[in-house]
Design an enzyme around this catalytic site. Structure first.
Site, PDB file in Angstrom:
ATOM      1  N   ARG A 196     -26.957  25.938 -18.434  1.00 31.01           N
ATOM      2  CA  ARG A 196     -26.948  24.692 -19.185  1.00 31.01           C
ATOM      3  C   ARG A 196     -28.341  24.259 -19.581  1.00 31.01           C
ATOM      4  O   ARG A 196     -28.502  23.208 -20.194  1.00 31.01           O
ATOM      5  CB  ARG A 196     -26.357  23.626 -18.276  1.00 31.01           C
TER       6      ARG A 196
ATOM      7  N   ARG B 145      -7.857  13.684 -21.142  1.00 24.10           N
ATOM      8  CA  ARG B 145      -7.703  14.821 -20.218  1.00 24.10           C
ATOM      9  C   ARG B 145      -7.174  14.391 -18.850  1.00 24.10           C
ATOM     10  O   ARG B 145      -7.589  13.389 -18.286  1.00 24.10           O
ATOM     11  CB  ARG B 145      -9.067  15.505 -20.010  1.00 24.10           C
TER      12      ARG B 145
HETATM   13  P1  AP5 Z   1     -18.435  20.279 -16.447  1.00 19.58           P
HETATM   14  O1  AP5 Z   1     -17.283  20.140 -15.540  1.00 19.58           O
HETATM   15  O2  AP5 Z   1     -18.911  21.618 -16.844  1.00 19.58           O
HETATM   16  O3  AP5 Z   1     -18.146  19.386 -17.735  1.00 19.58           O
HETATM   17  P2  AP5 Z   1     -18.550  19.554 -19.278  1.00 19.58           P
HETATM   18  O4  AP5 Z   1     -19.497  20.580 -19.698  1.00 19.58           O
HETATM   19  O5  AP5 Z   1     -18.888  18.165 -19.638  1.00 19.58           O
HETATM   20  O6  AP5 Z   1     -17.281  20.126 -19.923  1.00 19.58           O
HETATM   21  P3  AP5 Z   1     -15.832  19.659 -19.712  1.00 19.58           P
HETATM   22  O7  AP5 Z   1     -15.263  20.238 -18.460  1.00 19.58           O
HETATM   23  O8  AP5 Z   1     -15.756  18.161 -19.872  1.00 19.58           O
HETATM   24  O9  AP5 Z   1     -15.139  20.271 -21.015  1.00 19.58           O
HETATM   25  P4  AP5 Z   1     -14.466  21.668 -21.265  1.00 19.58           P
HETATM   26  O10 AP5 Z   1     -15.239  22.317 -22.346  1.00 19.58           O
HETATM   27  O11 AP5 Z   1     -14.207  22.432 -20.014  1.00 19.58           O
HETATM   28  O12 AP5 Z   1     -13.095  21.145 -21.896  1.00 19.58           O
HETATM   29  P5  AP5 Z   1     -11.584  21.342 -21.412  1.00 19.58           P
HETATM   30  O13 AP5 Z   1     -11.166  22.756 -21.569  1.00 19.58           O
HETATM   31  O14 AP5 Z   1     -11.327  20.678 -20.103  1.00 19.58           O
HETATM   32  O15 AP5 Z   1     -19.691  19.523 -15.823  1.00 19.58           O
HETATM   33  C1  AP5 Z   1     -19.566  18.205 -15.284  1.00 19.58           C
HETATM   34  C2  AP5 Z   1     -20.907  17.733 -14.762  1.00 19.58           C
HETATM   35  O16 AP5 Z   1     -21.361  18.602 -13.701  1.00 19.58           O
HETATM   36  C3  AP5 Z   1     -22.082  17.737 -15.765  1.00 19.58           C
HETATM   37  O17 AP5 Z   1     -22.110  16.566 -16.544  1.00 19.58           O
HETATM   38  C4  AP5 Z   1     -23.287  17.879 -14.839  1.00 19.58           C
HETATM   39  O18 AP5 Z   1     -23.605  16.648 -14.237  1.00 19.58           O
HETATM   40  C5  AP5 Z   1     -22.777  18.813 -13.748  1.00 19.58           C
HETATM   41  N1  AP5 Z   1     -23.032  20.239 -14.027  1.00 19.58           N
HETATM   42  C6  AP5 Z   1     -22.110  21.215 -14.177  1.00 19.58           C
HETATM   43  N2  AP5 Z   1     -22.683  22.401 -14.408  1.00 19.58           N
HETATM   44  C7  AP5 Z   1     -24.012  22.179 -14.410  1.00 19.58           C
HETATM   45  C8  AP5 Z   1     -25.153  23.023 -14.622  1.00 19.58           C
HETATM   46  N3  AP5 Z   1     -25.018  24.325 -14.864  1.00 19.58           N
HETATM   47  N4  AP5 Z   1     -26.393  22.448 -14.580  1.00 19.58           N
HETATM   48  C9  AP5 Z   1     -26.536  21.125 -14.314  1.00 19.58           C
HETATM   49  N5  AP5 Z   1     -25.514  20.287 -14.101  1.00 19.58           N
HETATM   50  C10 AP5 Z   1     -24.249  20.797 -14.157  1.00 19.58           C
HETATM   51  O19 AP5 Z   1     -10.828  20.502 -22.569  1.00 19.58           O
HETATM   52  C11 AP5 Z   1     -10.961  19.092 -22.641  1.00 19.58           C
HETATM   53  C12 AP5 Z   1      -9.595  18.460 -22.983  1.00 19.58           C
HETATM   54  O20 AP5 Z   1      -9.225  18.851 -24.305  1.00 19.58           O
HETATM   55  C13 AP5 Z   1      -8.449  18.898 -22.062  1.00 19.58           C
HETATM   56  O21 AP5 Z   1      -7.600  17.807 -21.857  1.00 19.58           O
HETATM   57  C14 AP5 Z   1      -7.729  19.996 -22.865  1.00 19.58           C
HETATM   58  O22 AP5 Z   1      -6.360  20.020 -22.564  1.00 19.58           O
HETATM   59  C15 AP5 Z   1      -8.000  19.567 -24.307  1.00 19.58           C
HETATM   60  N6  AP5 Z   1      -8.205  20.697 -25.204  1.00 19.58           N
HETATM   61  C16 AP5 Z   1      -8.916  21.846 -24.967  1.00 19.58           C
HETATM   62  N7  AP5 Z   1      -8.894  22.650 -26.043  1.00 19.58           N
HETATM   63  C17 AP5 Z   1      -8.186  21.996 -26.998  1.00 19.58           C
HETATM   64  C18 AP5 Z   1      -7.807  22.310 -28.345  1.00 19.58           C
HETATM   65  N8  AP5 Z   1      -8.165  23.468 -28.919  1.00 19.58           N
HETATM   66  N9  AP5 Z   1      -7.074  21.399 -29.033  1.00 19.58           N
HETATM   67  C19 AP5 Z   1      -6.704  20.220 -28.446  1.00 19.58           C
HETATM   68  N10 AP5 Z   1      -7.016  19.867 -27.177  1.00 19.58           N
HETATM   69  C20 AP5 Z   1      -7.744  20.743 -26.474  1.00 19.58           C
HETATM   70 MG    MG Z   2     -14.575  22.086 -17.989  1.00 19.64          MG
END
Ligand code: AP5
Ligand code: MG
Length: 217
Positions: A88, A127
């Site tokens: 990241r 979500r």
């Molecule tokens: P993390 O859990 O990684 O969160 P994020 O990057 O903010 O990503 P998300 O999990 O929110 O989104 P996603 O892309 O996985 O989407 P999803 O598939 O669920 O990190 C959380 C926190 O941890 C960070 O803020 C940080 O503090 C820390 N952290 C983690 N890793 C780190 C690192 N390497 N370094 C530093 N800090 C770190 O989809 C979202 C929603 O949309 C779901 O409801 C899904 O059903 C829906 N959806 C998905 N695809 C579609 C589609 N094509 N059409 C319609 N709906 C859809």
């Molecule tokens: Mg995720």
């Protein structure tokens, strides 16, 4: 096959990684899920990370690199893994290169899921996740077949993430723009970066992803 799924919060990294895991047996390595498990289990890592996550800020690189290095060394990862949420920052990407070289492992692809910002906010706001097996759902885009019952494991308990609110989302998106987007040119320069249109519905995104990876079904 070892791949990185890149994309802003809500882009669909977790959704796509779980589908790849189910169909091809690749191991999903979600640093966000690992941190949330660590918080739930009251571990030192979780305690240190909780306030940062709740504010939408990134956890320090050294902690994240250690976490991934330990996980990637476990035998199941030899089957192939999907990094979801790591690296990241550029220092995390550099540390990943070093650790893979040391372990005689390599990356096969780095895929960016491209989604417009207004869509991201809508996605995280709706979500929810099965509290037992972690299957992901959405109030509009993916509801359980039987309301209130998880399709995958039959559990009736669901949870919503504390950081999935409009205020924290602003900080998460800013962190993505400032700290994570710079790794796109890092992988571009290595000729490894590929993009998928993440705006389509989930299965279409998945089909494009599988085609791009060239995995036989
Ligand atoms: P993390 O859990 O990684 O969160 P994020 O990057 O903010 O990503 P998300 O999990 O929110 O989104 P996603 O892309 O996985 O989407 P999803 O598939 O669920 O990190 C959380 C926190 O941890 C960070 O803020 C940080 O503090 C820390 N952290 C983690 N890793 C780190 C690192 N390497 N370094 C530093 N800090 C770190 O989809 C979202 C929603 O949309 C779901 O409801 C899904 O059903 C829906 N959806 C998905 N695809 C579609 C589609 N094509 N059409 C319609 N709906 C859809
Ligand atoms: Mg995720």
């Amino acid at each position: 096959m070892n791949i990185i799924l890149l994309g802003a919060p809500g882009a669909g990294k977790g959704t796509q990684a779980r589908m790849l895991e189910e169909e091809f047996g690749l191991i999903q390595l979600s640093t966000g899920d690992m941190l949330r498990a660590s918080i739930k289990n009251h571990e030192p890592l979780g305690l240190a990370a909780k306030a940062l996550i709740d504010r939408g800020e990134l956890v320090p690189d050294a902690m994240m690199v250690r976490l991934i290095e330990t996980r990637i060394s476990q035998p199941d990862c030899a089957k192939g893994f999907i990094l979801d949420g790591f690296p990241r920052t550029v220092p995390q990407a550099e540390a990943l290169d070093e650790m893979l070289a040391e372990k005689n492992m390599k990356l096969d692809a780095v895929i960016e899921l491209k989604v417009d910002e207004e869509k991201l906010v809508e996605r995280v706001a709706g979500r929810f996740t099965c509290a037992k097996c972690g299957e992901g759902y959405h109030d509009t885009f993916k509801t359980p077949q039987t309301s209130g019952v998880c399709d995958s494991c039959g559990s009736t308990e669901f949870s919503r993430r504390a950081d999935d609110n409009a205020e924290t989302m602003k900080t998460r998106l800013q962190a993505y723009r400032d700290q994570t987007a710079p790794i796109l040119p890092y992988y571009q320069a290595k000729g490894m970066l590929k993009g998928v249109d993440g705006m389509d519905e989930m299965m279409s995104v998945y089909d494009s992803l599988v085609q791009l990876l060239g995995i036989k079904r």
